[in-house]
Design a protein around this motif. Structure first.
Motif, short mmCIF file in Angstrom:
data_model
loop_
_atom_site.label_atom_id
_atom_site.label_comp_id
_atom_site.label_asym_id
_atom_site.label_seq_id
_atom_site.Cartn_x
_atom_site.Cartn_y
_atom_site.Cartn_z
N THR A 92 38.82 -4.23 21.43
CA THR A 92 37.45 -4.45 20.97
C THR A 92 36.50 -3.70 21.89
OG1 THR A 92 37.17 -6.54 22.20
CG2 THR A 92 37.93 -6.70 19.92
N ARG A 96 45.47 -14.50 16.40
CA ARG A 96 44.57 -15.52 16.92
C ARG A 96 44.00 -16.34 15.77
NH1 ARG A 96 39.64 -14.87 21.08
NH2 ARG A 96 38.46 -16.71 20.48
N ALA A 139 41.47 -18.96 13.73
CA ALA A 139 40.01 -19.11 13.69
C ALA A 139 39.59 -20.57 13.83
CB ALA A 139 39.47 -18.51 12.40
N GLY A 192 35.88 -20.89 13.36
CA GLY A 192 35.16 -19.69 13.74
C GLY A 192 34.38 -19.87 15.04
N ASP A 232 34.92 -13.32 21.90
CA ASP A 232 35.69 -14.16 20.98
C ASP A 232 35.54 -13.67 19.55
OD1 ASP A 232 36.55 -15.85 22.99
OD2 ASP A 232 35.15 -17.46 22.52
N ALA A 253 34.58 -10.71 18.46
CA ALA A 253 35.17 -9.38 18.26
C ALA A 253 36.68 -9.52 18.05
CB ALA A 253 34.87 -8.49 19.46
N ASP A 254 37.30 -10.39 18.82
CA ASP A 254 38.74 -10.62 18.70
C ASP A 254 39.07 -11.19 17.32
OD1 ASP A 254 41.37 -10.74 19.59
OD2 ASP A 254 41.05 -12.40 20.97
N LEU A 255 38.30 -12.17 16.89
CA LEU A 255 38.52 -12.74 15.55
C LEU A 255 38.36 -11.69 14.46
CD1 LEU A 255 36.77 -16.22 15.84
CD2 LEU A 255 39.19 -15.81 15.36
N ARG A 313 38.81 -8.42 14.66
CA ARG A 313 39.97 -7.52 14.65
C ARG A 313 41.18 -8.20 14.02
NH1 ARG A 313 40.71 -2.39 17.39
NH2 ARG A 313 42.48 -2.57 16.00
N GLU A 314 41.37 -9.48 14.32
CA GLU A 314 42.56 -10.19 13.82
C GLU A 314 42.44 -10.57 12.35
OE1 GLU A 314 45.17 -9.93 15.45
OE2 GLU A 314 45.44 -11.49 16.96
N HIS A 315 41.23 -10.68 11.84
CA HIS A 315 41.05 -11.18 10.48
C HIS A 315 40.42 -10.14 9.55
CE1 HIS A 315 42.47 -15.28 11.39
NE2 HIS A 315 42.03 -14.98 12.60
N LEU A 338 34.42 -3.94 12.75
CA LEU A 338 33.45 -3.93 13.84
C LEU A 338 32.76 -2.58 13.85
CD1 LEU A 338 35.71 -5.53 16.56
CD2 LEU A 338 33.65 -6.55 15.59
#
Lengths: 255, 255, 255, 255
Positions: free
Chosen positions: B232, C74, C76, D78, D163, D165-167, D169-171, D175
Motif C-alpha cells: 500500500t 485480512r 473486514a 470495516g 488499515d 489501505a490494507d482492506l 487491497r485485500e477486498h 487505491l
C-alpha cells in the motif's frame, strides 16, 4: 481567562449583556498580547475579559514553518500538542454559572450531568464552536470560588497519550489518570499535574464534533456518571472530584 | 558492521566456517565497545567482524530510566526510535552473498525476489532472529563493492511515520519515499537521507514475525516486484533502485 | 496447550528430558491439526503436548490474500489481531514450574518478581523466542491446579486498544482493565473477559524484544510490583490477582 | 447535495440571496429524510438544495449505542468512519463558483491556490464551520459541468489509513493515492475509487481547525502547488487532476 468575541459588533453586544447582568467591572486599556478588553466576574468568581483586538504572534524567520498555513515550525521536543482544547473550572453553583455563560456570552450547553430526577444540574459542558466543549463546569467541593480544575490540550492521536505518559514517568511529572475515553464528548484523555500543581489534560482523539444547529443538550443522570465520565478505561479517581487549584486549607482557598 | 555470535562456542564454529571459505582476515584485539573480534570480507566486499565480548553501556545515574528493564531514560527529543531493525547492503552478486551468509554465518533466507523463471535471485531478505529480516541484499548497479543501501530503525507505530515525516520537512531532512507498506516483510516504511547522504528507513509496524522453525523462503517473481516492494502506497521511486553510498563517479566508488 | 519443537531432533531431546523428569505420559498418535505428539503434565498440573508434525492450514482460493506471504486474506470484521502473543497460567509453586520449563523445555526466564529479600520467585515471564515472554506464570490463589489466567493476542497499535475497548462496550463484552502499559515486557494492554468467562488480553505495542544472547533475568522486587505491573495507567484491579478459569468453589476447581 | 441552514431565519435569508442571484429554481415539498427545500443551480452546474427541516434517524433498539450521545452502535465491520468531512467538486470557473458560495451561502474561503501573479484563483477550499474545509473546488478539465471530484470521510487516526489501505487491497477496492499529508488543511489522506468509479477520500488526522474569527484566506502560489498538495508523501498522481465523475467521452459528460 480571556475570550475573543466574533467581531467588534459581537463584542459590543456581549459587553452590553454583561453590564445588564450587573457583573461587569469595566474596560482596561490592554495588556500583553491584546488591546482594549472588558473585565467581568462570573457568578463562580472567575475574573474574565472579553476583547476583539489581539496581537498576532510575530515569528522569527528561523522559527517559521515550511507550511505557510502553520504559525511556526513544529518543534522537535516533547509531544506536539496543537492547541488548547478546553478549560474546566469549578463553580459553587454550576447552574447559575452555566446560565450566565449562556445568556451573557452566547455559550451553548452541549452535555450536562443532572440529578436523577432531572431537577438540578451537577456539571455542564459548553461550547461556542463545533467542539463538544470549550469550557466545562464541575462542582466546587471547598468553600472557595474562582478555582481551576484543568486545562486541556489537543494532541491528535491516541498513540500520543501513551508517548506522553511514558515521558511523564521518565521525567518526573505526576500522572493522575488515564489513558481512557470519556463518555461525555467521547474524547480520549490523559491527566497530569504540572510541577506547580495544576491539573493538565491531554486529549488524543477529540471525539465527535457538533454540526447540528438544532443540537439539544445531552443530559446524563447522576446514576449514569460512571459511563458519562469513563466509557473505556478505569473509573475516575477520587482526586478528580476533589482536587482543584489553588489549594484550600480547612476548606478555604489560600492562594 | 559487527555481528555477535550466540555464544563463545558459536563464535568458534562461525570463525571456522569463515576460514574454510577463504574469506577470513584474522583476529583483532578489540575496539571501542567490544573485545576480540574476527574480521572477514564478504563476497560483495563488505568488511565485517564477528565477536562475542561486548561492553555493555554504562548509564550515568541522571540518565537512568524509571524502568529497570529499560537501558536508559526515554529522551524528550525527536521521535523515540527503539532499535536498529535491519541493514540493507548492495551486492554485485546477490546469490553469492546470500550463500555465504547462509553457509558461513547461519542466516536463514526469509524472502527473495527471483527472475520469473525462478533461475536467479535478484534480491534477498535474511534473518537470524524472529524478525522477517535482519539484513537485506539488493543488486549493486554500479561497478562498486561494499556499498550501503540503508539502515532501518524501528519506531513502533504508523503515527510515528507521519510525525517523523513532518519533523523532516520542518528541519531540513530530505525525504525520499513513504509512508507506505512493503509487501516483503509487511513492514511500514518512511525513507530519508541523513545530511551526509546515507539513506535511513524508519519502520512503524515491523510486520509479521516468523516463528515457524520450518519456514520456507517466500519467493516473489520479478514480475510481482511492484506488490513485493509496495503493498500500500506509491511505487518505489527510481532512486531507490539506483542510489547507494558512498557515491560513485562514472560508475566507480569514490570514497 | 501444544508446543512445537524446533526440529525433529529437538523434539527427541525434549522428550528425553521430560521422561527423565518423571512427568511424561507417553505418545499419542495425533489429533486435529497435528501428528504424533508427546503428552506430559507440568508440576502446576497443566497437561501439555510437544510435537513436530503439524498440518498447515489449507486456505480456500476465495480466502487467499493478495500477499503471497500472508496466510489468508485480512478479514473486514472486528480488529485485526495478528497472532497469539503469549499464555499466562497459574501455578501453586511458580519456581518449581519455572524450573521445569527451563530444564525440560529450554525456556529462558526473562523477567521475574521476587520477594524483597530475593529468596523466592513470585511470578515469572519466559520465552523461547525474541519476544519478552511466550509464557507467564502467576501464583495460584485457590487450592487448584491447571488453571488458566489469560491468553494474549497481538494487535499492532495502541489505537487498536481504544478501538477494541469501544467495540467491547458496544457489543456486550466485559472489559476488566486498561488500556495501559506494563512495566514487565513494556507491552501495552487491554484485558477482557470472553463470554465463557476466560480472560483475554490484547497487546497493542509488544514492547522491547530481546536480542542479547547473554540477557540476564530482570528481577523485580515485590515492593516494586506496582511499577512492574503498570508503568502507565491505573494499577491492576484485585480481580487480576485472584480470578482464573475454570472457576473454583470454596477454593476447589469445579470444572 | 443538500445543505442545512443554521436556522429557519437563516434559510429565509439564504433563499432571498439565491433568488437575487438569479440561480434559484424554487421550493420542493420534501423528500426522503427532509422537508421543504429550496433548489438552485450553482454557476458550475451543481444542482443543490438548502433546507431547515430534517428527519432525524430513528434507530432500532437493537442498534442503539451504550452511549446516549452516540447516534447508533459502533459496527464491527470495516473501519469506523465517523462523518462526512467534505465534498470536492469541479468547476469550469472556480472563482465564479467560489464567489457565489461566499455571497449567496455565507461560505468563508479558507485557502486558495492562485496563479503566481495572484490575479486568478485556480482552486479554493471553503467552510462554514471550524473545519478547514467543508467544500473544495478544483478546475474542471473537460467540457462538462456538475462533476464530482470526491467525497471525504473522517476516520480519526493515521493508523486507520494503513488499515483501510490494507482492506482495500485485500477486498478489491482500487487505491488511487496515499497515505500522505496535504499542505492545504494539513489533513492526512488516502484516496480510493469505489466500485462505481467515484473517488473517495479518507482523512485520518483532520489537521488544524480554524477558530480565528478574523482568519484570512491562505493563498498558495501555483508554483507552490507541490507543497500545497502534499506536505509529506508522494506528489499527487496525474489522475487526481484529470479524473472526475460522471465520466466524459471526447471531453463531454456522458452520464
Amino acid at each position: 481567562r480571556r475570550w475573543r468575541a466574533r467581531s467588534p459588533q459581537a463584542l459590543a453586544r456581549r459587553v452590553a449583556a454583561i453590564e445588564a447582568s450587573g457583573r461587569g467591572r469595566g474596560w482596561i486599556e490592554g495588556d500583553a498580547g491584546h488591546g482594549r478588553a472588558y473585565q467581568f466576574d462570573t457568578p463562580a468568581g472567575h475574573r474574565w475579559e472579553i476583547l476583539w483586538d489581539v496581537d498576532y504572534a510575530v515569528v522569527a524567520p528561523a522559527e517559521r514553518s515550511g507550511l505557510i498555513n502553520r504559525a511556526s515550525r513544529r518543534p522537535a521536543m516533547g509531544v506536539p500538542a496543537r492547541r488548547i482544547d478546553h478549560y474546566n473550572l469549578t463553580a459553587p453553583n454550576v447552574a447559575a454559572e452555566r446560565d450566565f455563560l449562556v445568556e451573557a456570552l452566547g455559550f451553548m450547553e452541549r452535555e450536562a450531568v443532572m440529578t436523577d430526577d432531572g431537577a438540578a444540574t451537577i456539571a455542564s459542558w459548553l461550547s461556542v464552536t463545533n467542539l463538544s466543549h470549550d469550557l466545562a463546569l464541575v462542582p466546587e467541593r471547598a468553600s472557595a470560588t474562582g478555582r481551576f480544575h484543568h486545562v486541556c490540550f489537543y494532541g491528535g492521536s491516541n498513540e500520543m497519550l501513551f508517548d506522553l505518559a511514558d515521558l511523564c514517568r521518565e521525567h518526573g511529572i505526576a500522572l493522575e489518570h488515564g489513558p481512557g475515553r470519556h463518555g461525555i464528548g467521547k474524547t480520549t484523555f490523559l491527566y497530569m499535574l504540572e510541577p506547580g500543581g495544576n491539573r493538565i489534560e491531554m486529549v488524543g482523539d477529540a471525539g465527535a464534533m457538533i454540526f447540528d444547529p438544532a443540537f439539544e443538550t445531552v443530559k446524563w443522570k447522576a446514576s449514569e456518571l460512571p459511563t458519562a465520565a469513563v466509557w473505556t478505561g478505569t473509573e475516575m479517581p477520587a482526586s478528580f472530584w476533589s482536587y482543584a487549584t489553588p489549594p484550600v486549607e480547612a476548606g478555604v482557598r489560600v492562594a
